[in-house]
Design a protein around this motif. Structure first.
Motif, mmCIF file in Angstrom:
data_model
loop_
_atom_site.group_PDB
_atom_site.id
_atom_site.type_symbol
_atom_site.label_atom_id
_atom_site.label_comp_id
_atom_site.label_asym_id
_atom_site.label_seq_id
_atom_site.Cartn_x
_atom_site.Cartn_y
_atom_site.Cartn_z
ATOM 1 N N MET B 234 0.834 -1.212 0.000
ATOM 2 C CA MET B 234 0.000 0.000 0.000
ATOM 3 C C MET B 234 0.863 1.254 0.000
ATOM 4 O O MET B 234 0.540 2.247 -0.649
ATOM 5 C CB MET B 234 -0.916 0.008 1.232
ATOM 6 N N GLY B 235 1.958 1.223 0.732
ATOM 7 C CA GLY B 235 2.832 2.393 0.798
ATOM 8 C C GLY B 235 3.336 2.774 -0.584
ATOM 9 O O GLY B 235 3.333 3.942 -0.972
ATOM 10 N N PHE B 236 3.734 1.752 -1.348
ATOM 11 C CA PHE B 236 4.260 2.005 -2.682
ATOM 12 C C PHE B 236 3.150 2.523 -3.602
ATOM 13 O O PHE B 236 3.348 3.461 -4.363
ATOM 14 C CB PHE B 236 4.887 0.728 -3.242
ATOM 15 N N ALA B 237 1.974 1.899 -3.515
ATOM 16 C CA ALA B 237 0.853 2.335 -4.348
ATOM 17 C C ALA B 237 0.547 3.807 -4.076
ATOM 18 O O ALA B 237 0.318 4.595 -4.993
ATOM 19 C CB ALA B 237 -0.374 1.480 -4.051
ATOM 20 N N ARG B 238 0.590 4.194 -2.816
ATOM 21 C CA ARG B 238 0.258 5.559 -2.422
ATOM 22 C C ARG B 238 1.240 6.578 -3.016
ATOM 23 O O ARG B 238 0.846 7.598 -3.544
ATOM 24 C CB ARG B 238 0.292 5.638 -0.894
ATOM 25 N N GLU B 239 2.509 6.245 -2.957
ATOM 26 C CA GLU B 239 3.488 7.245 -3.403
ATOM 27 C C GLU B 239 3.684 7.227 -4.915
ATOM 28 O O GLU B 239 4.032 8.222 -5.520
ATOM 29 C CB GLU B 239 4.836 7.017 -2.711
ATOM 30 N N PHE B 240 3.477 6.060 -5.531
ATOM 31 C CA PHE B 240 3.877 5.890 -6.923
ATOM 32 C C PHE B 240 2.729 6.146 -7.904
ATOM 33 O O PHE B 240 2.926 6.731 -8.962
ATOM 34 C CB PHE B 240 4.425 4.478 -7.128
ATOM 35 N N ALA B 241 1.524 5.675 -7.556
ATOM 36 C CA ALA B 241 0.447 5.640 -8.543
ATOM 37 C C ALA B 241 -0.183 7.005 -8.746
ATOM 38 O O ALA B 241 -0.198 7.843 -7.850
ATOM 39 C CB ALA B 241 -0.606 4.621 -8.110
ATOM 40 N N ASP B 242 -0.686 7.212 -10.008
ATOM 41 C CA ASP B 242 -1.515 8.386 -10.253
ATOM 42 C C ASP B 242 -2.945 8.103 -9.810
ATOM 43 O O ASP B 242 -3.677 8.989 -9.443
ATOM 44 C CB ASP B 242 -1.535 8.708 -11.757
ATOM 45 N N ARG B 243 -3.302 6.833 -9.913
ATOM 46 C CA ARG B 243 -4.682 6.455 -9.616
ATOM 47 C C ARG B 243 -4.648 5.089 -8.947
ATOM 48 O O ARG B 243 -3.845 4.228 -9.315
ATOM 49 C CB ARG B 243 -5.478 6.359 -10.914
#
Lengths: 219, 281, 219
Positions: B234-243
């Motif tokens: 989740m941490g990576f998704a939060r920082e990396f993703a646009d959506r």
């Protein structure tokens, strides 16, 4: 000349079937001895006594990598010089039994290896004598899963019985050859013998597969 | 319609006010995609548009169909209904002579599929080839690149993922994190427009995840690649993703920017999932 | 003893030649058989099944006799030398077993390898040639070694169709000299040594092909 002479084939069929009884008898007898002897070889090979396990290991390796035909020649031609006169039939059955005992021994070995270590530790903890441990605890668990593999060796033995025609055992192949040299027709007798083995081995293979499938849910 | 105004106050000469607004063509489009395994519906009339260069993270409970979405896009799974488009072209279907969509033939499938690359959870490197051969293999065999060119490309990409000193190693001699970085280089060597990452850190020990995520992060910064990733990080998704898309029962249950989805989820299921994940970690 | 050895070795040379050419044919048959068996085209699959089942099911000696005694007769009129019959018979027979071994090895290649190939847009032919077969062939070496040793042992049967191989020379010498024990003992030892040579060569081959990689990892 006809492609396949059906009346002739029908005419020789009884003679072939008569000889096929010998084939079946040899195969079953050889298999029965191999199944028992192989188990002893497997247990002996696992023994911690090197004077026992090493020669057995060597024997198994040697017999497995040399031809059945020469082994049968050995039994039939060499042993009489040392006072052991075997009939062709006896030499053939013993040859097959010895040869395949070395194969079934390897099957048993795999089965024994598959018994969890904890079982061995348990019988040691209970202070069982080795023979009691094998008989009551280890073998019942080791034998069931190897039954299909043993069945496959019955099929192999069956297909190897024609080798005995080389020492004049009258099994189905020898009979076919005799018919061929009498009548100068080889197509029908040899094809019929091929069909005999094909039907029998396909049938047995089917039985082995059923045995495998029936055992799966239990494991 | 707003008239574009230049900073100096004059009208922009390039855009006429009458020009109709062209909706931007999505790089990937799922339209009504359904996939069933017998009774079980894994994708349930899924709609999803991903723009060029967009980074989309897909999260959700296991068994919710997240991986199936990526695998359908890679044509590893056949879909039962709907259409998937890549760069404006239908993937599983193609127009026949009269313009009607029919099932794609192999040639069409191979051409469109060439736009997509994928990195797997279990790496799936070729164990009988060295690291360099792994990356060179498809460019030579599929794209028909000269060996020298493929080698150059492979070495460049392997340097990018930080493995320039492992060229002659075999996969079994590398750590999981290193193998996964080779797998990323191998997929990139085909120059895809879309990259799919299917739980690429799930098979790794926690201390090896970082090196793989760093590579993906750098990739996102340096290239205009469209990226879809299924992840439990989740941490990576939060920082990396646009959506971020929250997947539940074969549908996108909720989606939004990482801030919207993680900080102000609207749906109860999303909140439950996020709190369960937070507790676990 | 010293006068026996040259003749036995002459026979052994024939055995080696039959084994070598038989192996080549067997490997080719195994490859074609396995690929046909796994082909998406149903008629090819059926042909492969018929080939595999017939040659595995109807005893090798029957097949050799069929090729040697039946084929030269009408309506076939195909006359082959005993050497050709030996190579063709053994090759087809062991090839049928090999096809099943190779089929198992091909199917044992991890599903992820197929998916990776598809993700890299490889054609099925490229995938098979470059990715699947190299892994399957390595996995097939240990069971394949056993089959090659079976082939070596089975070459002894060609003596029964008059080819003067090691087994044939042994029988011939036995009748001439009556040094039974020495002859058959030596013959067995020669077969054993040849089998060990096959074992050794195949292990070397396996190690050469497997350098750098371990099997059974995540990849």
């Amino acid at each position: 000349m006809n492609f396949f002479d059906w009346p002739f084939a029908l005419e020789i069929l009884p003679r072939l079937l008569d000889a096929s009884l010998a084939t079946l008898g040899i195969a079953l007898a050889g298999f029965a001895i191999a199944v028992v002897l192989g188990l002893f070889l497997a247990i002996g090979r696992r023994s911690r006594q090197r004077w026992l396990s090493w020669p057995i290991t060597g024997l198994i390796e040697f017999i497995r990598s040399t031809p059945l035909l020469i082994q049968v020649y050995f039994l039939f031609y060499v042993l009489p010089n040392y006072g052991l006169q075997l009939s062709a039939l006896q030499a053939g059955i013993i040859g097959i039994a010895l040869h395949y005992a070395c194969y079934t021994a390897e099957v048993y070995r795999a089965g024994l290896d598959a018994v969890p270590r904890a079982q061995w530790e348990a019988v040691t903890a209970l202070n069982m004598r080795p023979w009691t441990a094998y008989r009551d605890v280890i073998l019942p668990q080791a034998l069931r899963p190897v039954l299909p593999a043993l069945g496959n060796y019955l099929i192999s033995i069956l297909k190897d019985t024609p080798v005995l025609s080389a020492i004049t055992v009258v099994e189905i192949m020898q009979r076919a050859k005799n018919i061929g040299s009498e009548s100068f027709r080889y197509l029908e007798p040899i094809t019929l013998v091929g069909l005999f083995f094909l039907i029998l081995s396909l049938g047995l293979a089917w039985c082995v597969r059923r045995l495998e499938n029936r055992m799966e849910p239990a494991r | 319609m707003n008239t574009p105004v230049q900073p100096d106050g004059t009208l922009s000469p390039t855009l006429g006010p009458e020009q109709p607004e062209q909706p931007e063509q999505p790089m990937v489009r799922f339209a009504g995609v359904t996939k069933r395994y017998g009774e079980l519906t894994v994708l349930d009339g899924l709609d999803l548009d991903v723009q060029e260069g967009e980074k989309v993270a897909i999260i959700g409970p296991s068994g919710s169909g997240k991986s199936t979405l990526l695998r359908a896009l890679m044509t590893l799974e056949e879909i039962d209904e709907g259409v998937i488009e890549v760069d404006g072209e239908p993937l599983t279907h193609m127009p026949d002579a009269s313009g009607r969509l029919v099932r794609a033939n192999t040639r069409h499938l191979r051409r469109v599929r060439g736009n997509v690359g994928m990195v797997f959870q279990s790496f799936n490197l070729f164990p009988h080839m060295s690291v360099r051969q792994n990356v060179m293999e498809a460019p030579v065999q599929v794209l028909g690149l000269a060996k020298s060119e493929a080698r150059e490309r492979a070495e460049e990409l392997l340097a990018m993922v930080g493995l320039e000193d492992k060229l002659e190693h075999f996969p079994a001699q590398l750590s999981g994190g290193q193998q996964q970085r080779v797998a990323i280089a191998r997929a990139l060597a085909m120059r895809p427009k879309v990259m799919l990452f299917d739980e690429v850190t799930s098979a790794l020990d926690p201390e090896l995840c970082g090196e793989v995520l760093n590579v993906i992060r750098r990739l996102g910064e340096a290239h205009n690649l469209t990226m879809l990733m299924v992840t439990h990080q989740m941490g990576f998704a939060r920082e990396f993703a646009d959506r971020v898309c929250f997947f539940h029962q074969g549908r996108i249950h909720e989606q939004g920017t990482p801030d919207e989805l993680f900080n102000q989820p609207r749906e109860d299921r999303t909140r439950e999932f996020l709190s369960a994940v937070n507790e676990a970690s | 003893m010293t006068e026996l050895l040259p003749l036995l070795l002459q026979g052994a040379w024939v055995t080696v030649k039959v084994t070598f050419f038989g192996s080549l044919l067997a490997i080719a048959c195994a490859l074609i058989g396995a690929l046909a068996r796994l082909s998406p085209l149903a008629p090819l699959r059926w042909l492969a099944i018929v080939y595999i089942e017939v040659f595995r099911g109807s005893s090798l000696l029957v097949q050799l006799f069929w090729l040697y005694f039946v084929l030269p007769m009408p309506p076939f009129n195909i006359e082959m030398s005993a050497f050709a019959v030996a190579v063709v018979g053994l090759g087809l027979n062991i090839g049928a077993y090999g096809a099943e071994v190779l089929r198992g090895a091909i199917r044992s290649v991890h599903q992820g390898q197929h998916e990776a190939c598809q993700a890299l847009n490889m054609t099925p032919a490229t995938r098979l040639r470059r990715i699947i077969l190299p892994q399957a062939l390595l996995a097939a070496i240990p069971p394949g070694t056993n089959l090659l040793i079976e082939l070596l042992k089975n070459t002894s049967l060609v003596s029964l169709i008059t080819l003067s191989d090691l087994a044939f020379r042994a029988r011939q010498l036995d009748q001439a000299t009556l040094m039974t024990l020495e002859i058959f003992g030596l013959a067995l030892v020669i077969y054993f040594v040849l089998a060990q040579a096959i074992n050794f060569a195949m292990r070397r081959l396996e190690r050469h092909l497997a350098r750098g990689r371990m099997r059974g990892g995540l990849s």
